[in-house]
Design an enzyme around this catalytic site. Sequence first.
Site, PDB file in Angstrom:
ATOM      1  N   CYS A  43       0.814  -1.213   0.000  1.00 10.96           N
ATOM      2  CA  CYS A  43       0.000   0.000   0.000  1.00 10.96           C
ATOM      3  C   CYS A  43       0.846   1.261   0.000  1.00 10.96           C
ATOM      4  O   CYS A  43       0.302   2.365  -0.152  1.00 10.96           O
ATOM      5  CB  CYS A  43      -0.944  -0.013   1.188  1.00 10.96           C
ATOM      6  SG  CYS A  43      -2.496  -0.818   0.792  1.00 10.96           S
ATOM      7  N   ASP A  78     -16.664   4.514   2.469  1.00  7.43           N
ATOM      8  CA  ASP A  78     -16.186   3.137   2.549  1.00  7.43           C
ATOM      9  C   ASP A  78     -15.539   2.693   1.244  1.00  7.43           C
ATOM     10  O   ASP A  78     -15.967   3.067   0.149  1.00  7.43           O
ATOM     11  CB  ASP A  78     -17.350   2.197   2.889  1.00  7.43           C
ATOM     12  CG  ASP A  78     -17.579   2.098   4.384  1.00  7.43           C
ATOM     13  OD1 ASP A  78     -16.696   1.557   5.069  1.00  7.43           O
ATOM     14  OD2 ASP A  78     -18.625   2.577   4.866  1.00  7.43           O
ATOM     15  N   ASP A  94     -11.581  -5.421   3.720  1.00  7.41           N
ATOM     16  CA  ASP A  94     -12.790  -4.606   3.587  1.00  7.41           C
ATOM     17  C   ASP A  94     -14.044  -5.416   3.904  1.00  7.41           C
ATOM     18  O   ASP A  94     -15.009  -4.895   4.476  1.00  7.41           O
ATOM     19  CB  ASP A  94     -12.891  -4.038   2.169  1.00  7.41           C
ATOM     20  CG  ASP A  94     -11.884  -2.932   1.916  1.00  7.41           C
ATOM     21  OD1 ASP A  94     -11.515  -2.232   2.871  1.00  7.41           O
ATOM     22  OD2 ASP A  94     -11.443  -2.793   0.757  1.00  7.41           O
ATOM     23  N   THR A 119      -5.103 -12.994 -15.955  1.00  4.29           N
ATOM     24  CA  THR A 119      -3.650 -12.923 -15.869  1.00  4.29           C
ATOM     25  C   THR A 119      -3.102 -12.155 -17.059  1.00  4.29           C
ATOM     26  O   THR A 119      -3.694 -12.158 -18.146  1.00  4.29           O
ATOM     27  CB  THR A 119      -3.013 -14.330 -15.858  1.00  4.29           C
ATOM     28  OG1 THR A 119      -3.320 -14.988 -17.086  1.00  4.29           O
ATOM     29  CG2 THR A 119      -3.523 -15.158 -14.695  1.00  4.29           C
TER      30      THR A 119
END
Length: 730
Positions: free
Chosen positions: A405, A435, A475, A527
């Site tokens: 992150c 959210d 989440d 992918t």
Amino acid sequence: MDNRIPLTQDVVFIGGGHAHALVLRRWGMAPVPGARLTLIDPNPRAPYTGMLPGYVAGHYDRDALDIDLVRLARFAGARLVQGRAVALDRGAQRVTVEGRGDIAYDLLSIDIGITSAMDELPGFAKHGIGAKPLGPYAARWRCFVEDAAQGRVAPQVAVIGAGVAGVELALAMHHRLAQVAQDVQVTVLEASDALQGIAKGTRKALFRAMRDAGITLRERAAIAEVTAEGVTLETDEAIAAGLVVGAAGARPWGWLNDTDLPLEKGFIKVDQALRVADDAAVFAAGDCAHLTHAPRPKAGVYAVRAAPVLYDNLRAALTGASTRAFRPQGDFLKLVSLGAKQAVADKGGFGLHLPGLWRWKDRIDQAFMQQFRDFPAMPAPKLPDGAAHGVRAELSDHPVICGGCGAKVGPGALGDLLDSLPQLNRPDVISLPGDDAGVLDIAGQRQVISTDHLRAFTLDPWRMARIAAIHALGDVWAMGATPQAALVNIVLPRMSERLQRRTMGEIMQAAGDVMAEAGAAIIGGHTTQGAEMTLGFTVTGLCENAPIGLAGARPGDALILTKPIGTGVILAAEMAGRADGDTVMGALRSMDRPLAADARALAGAHAMTDVTGFGLAGHLLAICKASGCAAQVTLADVPLLDGAKDLLDAGQRSSLHAANAAYAAPMVTAERGGDSPHYEALFDPQTAGGLLAVIDPAQAGSVLSRLQAQGVCAVQIGTVVEGSPGLVLR
């Protein structure tokens, strides 16, 4: 490594022994394009044998004798798999790692050393400790010294084996114990005659040193068993000892006997190229290897001398060049410590005990370790002439983009973008202010949906997949939902199809384990190939009750955090080679812990979020904004991961840290600690962080008790207060 060159060959190293450490250091300076390296070792550190007696005697601290395998692997461009190799299938070219599964190889090198564990001796496995491997023994010794210093155990030690290694350790242990306790008793037990195979002068010096220290030597002592109280001889005589150390010769690791490797008394038979006698894809070096062309006793000097040959021959095997022969010397200088800062020299049948020998030994050992303390700085890519305005400044501000992150876009820019999106009112889409996850109403069933992906911060696809899956599920857990399904999004760096299959296998195994444990099914994905590995998941979850959002906090509510913070700065420092291995592995273990137990205990929260890229301050402010209140945080109660404070103190920062601080700091009032590492940690971007929950104060105590009973080290860090959205630090 140039990401335009495809990866085509897997080179796997089992063990972080001296030969492998030197090979990896050389590889970092001159890698083979197209080769992907993996180092497998159960520990993030590998002790250097030459300095162990000095550590035991108290002349060095533990850091002085440890090779940091995490930093070494980063320098070499290798992934470090922390685990124990337990099986080898040479036909399938796979190594089995305990608790993880198989790792494929094209070339394999083994340098796992030896063990001094005497498991055939009754009671030794339970009550004794082998002098090798060094890591477990060093840790046990440290605890024993602390206990003896505090009077919790008697300073009594028994050493089984009176060769040079056993006597050297006995002298070192006696020297250290005499500094912290009285009535020290060290007994050395030998089944035959002591100190065989060394020069007369060396034997004389060592016998005199033991006599002067008051160490008891028992020759021709037959041991019946090791007990919690010490050693029992076959004559029923009891030797009292709180620590029993095995140092009776070199023993191979038992799992090698379960392989089809060619062995000589349990040691791997290799030819003059250090290649296993019947397998061109497998090499071995160090104490675990038997040199069929030039048998030698087990000694670290041969591993050190073999390293350049092993490096050259691995390169030759990868590129088709010719190998070269390892020709070990017939004899070598041994410098044996005498407990205090003294040493005796042994070579060619002569032994000398002279002043200054210990300082000479110290210089040799320090020079060896210095190779792994300061790695050569690799030159940064040269900036092309005629670069656009701002390129130089951007590279100066962010020379390396963090993974996880820490690679996110800052909260300010992202918030402005989201606010500008057109709003489409749909009755089946439930909007919860601020959210990350969305809520869908499907025939009365509420389904949470979220997506998250991470730029890789580790070269290990298995571990990266686990953490990315846990991060994406955050989440869902934060909204009180039960994980349902997942789609996988994988970007792989350019590699051959064979390596693609191997890598995808590891990713899907790890992700599948996480999702299955959470109760979610992987139902598909996508992918592609790109410049670097990126892993992401779109996840759904089902809500039995109303979803827990950011709004709902009330003044007086307790703020509970379920994981320590600091992953951003630790990962940034690790990428720069400035974080020690224990710190990095501690952060990875924290990220690797799912939040299912946390979410169950916090099911009644008024508001909740997972702490991720915008840092603790950013996510807490999101709750404050959605709830129309403020928060008061006791800075000293905010838990930090081990090592994070020191790294922040040293000026280390994740690349997202400044953007997080710029966004949140104007809304933070620091009554105290505004210039402390704890304050800076509030803006540190987290990966797979904990849950931040707002709990009724009357329930906070019972919730914390439930969390702690589940093994979750949750803490209350503050309370919700009245006021405009903002944080007050106390």
